[in-house]
Design an enzyme around this catalytic site. Structure first.
Site, PDB file in Angstrom:
ATOM      1  N   ASP A   1       0.836  -1.197   0.000  1.00  0.00           N
ATOM      2  CA  ASP A   1       0.000   0.000   0.000  1.00  0.00           C
ATOM      3  C   ASP A   1       0.874   1.252   0.000  1.00  0.00           C
ATOM      4  OD1 ASP A   1      -2.381   1.465   0.111  1.00  0.00           O
ATOM      5  OD2 ASP A   1      -3.285  -0.063   1.411  1.00  0.00           O
TER       6      ASP A   1
ATOM      7  N   ASP B   1     -10.594   2.753  -3.416  1.00  0.00           N
ATOM      8  CA  ASP B   1     -11.121   1.508  -2.839  1.00  0.00           C
ATOM      9  C   ASP B   1     -12.565   1.263  -3.289  1.00  0.00           C
ATOM     10  OD1 ASP B   1      -8.720   1.512  -1.547  1.00  0.00           O
ATOM     11  OD2 ASP B   1      -9.564   1.372   0.481  1.00  0.00           O
TER      12      ASP B   1
HETATM   13  C1  GLA Z   1      -6.098   0.876   1.458  1.00  0.00           C
HETATM   14  C2  GLA Z   1      -6.182  -0.120   0.298  1.00  0.00           C
HETATM   15  C3  GLA Z   1      -7.225  -1.181   0.601  1.00  0.00           C
HETATM   16  C4  GLA Z   1      -6.890  -1.885   1.918  1.00  0.00           C
HETATM   17  C5  GLA Z   1      -6.785  -0.844   3.029  1.00  0.00           C
HETATM   18  C6  GLA Z   1      -6.278  -1.414   4.341  1.00  0.00           C
HETATM   19  O1  GLA Z   1      -7.256   1.651   1.565  1.00  0.00           O
HETATM   20  O2  GLA Z   1      -6.480   0.534  -0.904  1.00  0.00           O
HETATM   21  O3  GLA Z   1      -7.272  -2.121  -0.448  1.00  0.00           O
HETATM   22  O4  GLA Z   1      -5.691  -2.591   1.782  1.00  0.00           O
HETATM   23  O5  GLA Z   1      -5.876   0.193   2.666  1.00  0.00           O
HETATM   24  O6  GLA Z   1      -6.242  -0.431   5.327  1.00  0.00           O
END
Ligand code: GLA
Length: 519
Positions: free
Chosen positions: A130, A202
């Site tokens: 990430d 997301d």
């Molecule tokens: C980010 C990523 C998600 C997930 C969250 C975990 O938002 O884009 O896919 O991994 O972090 O906190």
């Protein structure tokens, strides 16, 4: 294909929970009668709750959460015949917060070698990285992810375990001119760095989010030969209607996207959910050997037609997507699929798994449900390939004899080899590169169209020592008129393929206005 903990469990991961989900994924696989199966069980954020390292820099893992440590859960997953994935941030802090409001912890430049070696030693096969901590430090995505790719390669040479590298910077486009990737997202530079890269924000379990991510994921010239645009983990079977769920799965499959499920597999799945997630014909379209992204070939109001070039002669997959509020009749033409326009083609409905018959020039789907899809395979007649003329060779590149090549010669020792091709009206389409890689490792080359920033192509071994040719098919953003395609070695220290030929091949014809060109 696999499953990830994030969408249904959030940070609530532990040995017991992941074990049950792995059992669920293995059980789901038993419904797949042939072909590709779900493989990866990926643990997302929340596994490293302590955020502490010992004096040697090792992660201090909570053994109440993970009895036997992370090695034990990786082993459990492997014993089920599956692969194990883990997660970390590229910068010093994670995205999520603990109940006390502090952030989870990430890796960082000083820790990369240590941390990715540790993941490989624990037995993980996949790592998602990430960028929340990277963002908080104003790191450049490309520079950062390249450094991590190096650490993953070093861990591979030390352990023999090559982890699939999943980049997760949400399709960030740096606005600082100091960064090499200024103005460009990971679809431009991600091939050759990782296996897949998130292209958008997301996903959430609602259909507006599904279509938002689908649109933001559309970068067909970034995806080829084992490198994938990633519109995010799936939200099928997480509360949307059956029609929307089926559209979601179909649109991820036509995009050739990673199919990482997000629903809770510890729950008993309804029979129709199992059917939705295990249709072998739909999964085969997603996992097709060419690995290409489907193109948007027609659009009218809220109706779209997506089409994907599949391996084999004259094979296409089609999704007729009716995102309106009333059921509709929709027509796909062979012309839009890049098949001989007035020819006959066989059509099959992959969800009902029925052959629909042979049709001339087009097929009319009588009743595409509101908010839903009809998904087809079409098997028709290809147009003839058109050769690109080899142009000057530069650097070390030379011609050598090639009995298996139609021209009798091939280009070795890249260097750079240029090819000139002319197209009449199309903007963007498919080229096939005939190559020889008689080594045992994947070879790499950079492809640049019309002098723009190159993308990396992977050339798997062609096998044997008889000099036989393999082929890699790529979507390239050519322009009407004359075009130059250059193939160069990616790095003198890694093998490049020998090049036999470049030809334009038939394939779905993209709607020009829909492509936000990557290069
Ligand atoms: C980010 C990523 C998600 C997930 C969250 C975990 O938002 O884009 O896919 O991994 O972090 O906190």
């Amino acid at each position: 294909m696999g499953w990830s903990s994030w969408n249904s469990l959030g940070e609530g991961v532990s040995y017991d929970v992941i074990r049950t989900e792995a059992d669920g994924l293995a059980a789901l696989n038993t419904h797949i009668t042939s072909g590709a199966r779900y493989e990866y069980v990926n643990i997302d954020e929340g596994w490293w709750r302590s955020g502490q390292r010992d004096e040697s820099g090792n992660f201090i893992v909570d053994t109440t959460q993970w009895p036997g440590g992370m090695r034990a859960i990786a082993r459990y997953i492997h014993d089920k015949g599956l692969k194990a994935g883990i997660y970390i941030d590229a910068g010093p802090q994670g995205c999520g917060k603990r109940p006390d409001g502090t952030h989870f912890v990430g890796s960082d430049f000083a820790h990369y070698d240590h941390d990715f070696l540790q993941f490989a030693q624990w037995g993980f096969d996949f790592v998602k990285v990430d960028f929340c901590g990277g963002l908080s430090k104003n790191y450049d995505p490309e520079t950062t992810y390249r450094a991590i790719a190096q650490a993953i390669r070093r861990a591979h040479s030390q352990t023999g375990r090559l982890m699939t590298f999943s980049l997760c910077d949400g399709g960030m486009i740096p606005t600082s001119k100091l960064f090499p990737d200024y103005g460009e997202g990971p679809w431009v530079w991600g091939a050759g760095v990782g296996t897949m890269w998130r292209t958008t924000r997301d996903i959430t379990p609602d259909f507006g989010s599904v279509t938002y991510n689908l649109a933001g994921n559309y970068h067909p010239d970034g995806q080829h030969t084992g490198y994938y645009n990633d519109p995010d983990m799936m939200v099928a079977a997480m509360g949307m209607s059956a029609v929307h769920d089926q559209a979601h799965v179909s649109l991820w499959a036509i995009a050739g996207a990673p199919m990482i499920l997000g629903n809770d597999l510890a729950k008993r799945l309804a029979a129709d959910t199992a059917r939705l997630l295990t249709n072998p014909e739909v999964l085969a379209i997603d996992q097709d050997a060419l690995g290409l992204q489907g193109l948007l070939v027609a659009q009218s109001g809220s109706q779209q037609i997506w089409a994907k070039l599949l391996a084999g002669t004259g094979q296409r997959a089609v999704v007729l997507f009716n995102n309106s509020t009333t059921d509709a009749q929709m027509v796909v033409t062979w012309d839009a699929l890049g098949l001989v326009p007035s020819s006959q083609a066989s059509v099959r409905d992959v969800w009902t798994r029925k052959d629909l018959g042979r049709f001339t020039a087009s097929y009319t789907a009588p009743d595409v449900p509101a908010g839903g899809v009809t998904m087809l395979t079409v098997s028709g007649t290809e147009t003839a390939p058109v050769a690109w003329e080899p142009g000057p060779l530069t650097g070390t590149a030379t011609y050598s004899r090639c009995p298996a090549c139609q021209s009798g010669r091939k280009i070795t020792h890249l260097g750079t080899a240029s090819f000139r091709g002319s197209v009449s009206t199309a903007r963007g389409g498919f080229v096939e590169i005939g190559y020889i890689n008689d080594g045992v490792q994947t070879a790499y080359a950079q492809l640049a169209m019309n002098g723009k920033r190159p993308t990396t192509l992977a050339f798997p071994p062609t096998g044997g020592d008889d000099g036989r040719l393999g082929a890699v098919t790529v979507y390239v953003p050519y322009e009407p008129g004359s075009n130059t395609l250059a193939l160069s070695n990616a790095d003198p220290s890694i093998p490049a393929p020998d090049i036999g030929y470049v030809v334009t091949v038939g394939g779905p014809v993209p709607l020009a206005s829909a492509i936000s060109t990557a290069h």
